[in-house]
Design a protein around this motif. Structure first.
Motif, PDB file in Angstrom:
ATOM      1  N   ARG A  31       1.369  -1.479   0.142  1.00  0.00           N
ATOM      2  CA  ARG A  31       0.015   0.328   0.144  1.00  0.00           C
ATOM      3  C   ARG A  31       0.767   1.204  -0.072  1.00  0.00           C
ATOM      4  O   ARG A  31       0.510   2.270  -0.420  1.00  0.00           O
ATOM      5  N   LEU A  32       1.987   1.028   0.426  1.00  0.00           N
ATOM      6  CA  LEU A  32       2.707   2.348   0.671  1.00  0.00           C
ATOM      7  C   LEU A  32       3.342   2.873  -0.907  1.00  0.00           C
ATOM      8  O   LEU A  32       2.795   3.510  -0.967  1.00  0.00           O
ATOM      9  N   MET A  35       1.272   4.033  -2.906  1.00  0.00           N
ATOM     10  CA  MET A  35       1.030   5.355  -2.480  1.00  0.00           C
ATOM     11  C   MET A  35       1.778   6.435  -2.820  1.00  0.00           C
ATOM     12  O   MET A  35       1.644   7.588  -3.789  1.00  0.00           O
ATOM     13  N   LEU A  62      -6.353   8.279  -0.160  1.00  0.00           N
ATOM     14  CA  LEU A  62      -7.061   8.346   1.450  1.00  0.00           C
ATOM     15  C   LEU A  62      -7.687   7.012   1.886  1.00  0.00           C
ATOM     16  O   LEU A  62      -7.468   6.868   3.503  1.00  0.00           O
ATOM     17  N   LYS A  65      -3.971   5.274   2.859  1.00  0.00           N
ATOM     18  CA  LYS A  65      -3.799   5.172   4.068  1.00  0.00           C
ATOM     19  C   LYS A  65      -4.901   4.725   5.373  1.00  0.00           C
ATOM     20  O   LYS A  65      -4.657   4.353   6.641  1.00  0.00           O
ATOM     21  N   THR A  66      -6.093   4.877   5.306  1.00  0.00           N
ATOM     22  CA  THR A  66      -6.962   4.036   6.461  1.00  0.00           C
ATOM     23  C   THR A  66      -6.691   2.229   6.212  1.00  0.00           C
ATOM     24  O   THR A  66      -6.517   1.917   6.951  1.00  0.00           O
TER      25      THR A  66
END
Length: 80
Positions: A31-32, A35, A62, A65-66
């Motif tokens: 996920r990073l 992003m 977002l 991030k969640t």
């Protein structure tokens, strides 16, 4: 004999714990990276993006991030 069995059970539990943490960390890492890709895309294309495109990328950012926060909380649950 029982002591060896207890130690084996303990070590198997520890190995399982490490595998679970590793899987969670891998999901966070994925996920990073996504992003990072979004941030790089916005930085390089900001002048040519429509508001709708920016909004979609921001929404995805977002959500990621969640998701990371949720995975991180599961990581801490496994730790305790």
């Amino acid at each position: 004999m029982t002591n060896e069995k207890d130690e084996r059970v303990f070590l198997e539990a520890q190995l399982n714990w490490v595998k679970q943490r590793d899987a969670l960390l891998e999901q966070i890492e994925n996920r990073l990276y996504e992003m990072k890709h979004i941030a790089e895309q916005i930085a390089s294309d900001v002048d040519s993006m429509t508001e709708s495109e920016m909004h979609q990328l921001n929404e995805r950012f977002l959500i990621l991030k969640t998701e990371i926060a949720e995975l991180e909380s599961r990581l801490h649950i496994h730790y305790n």
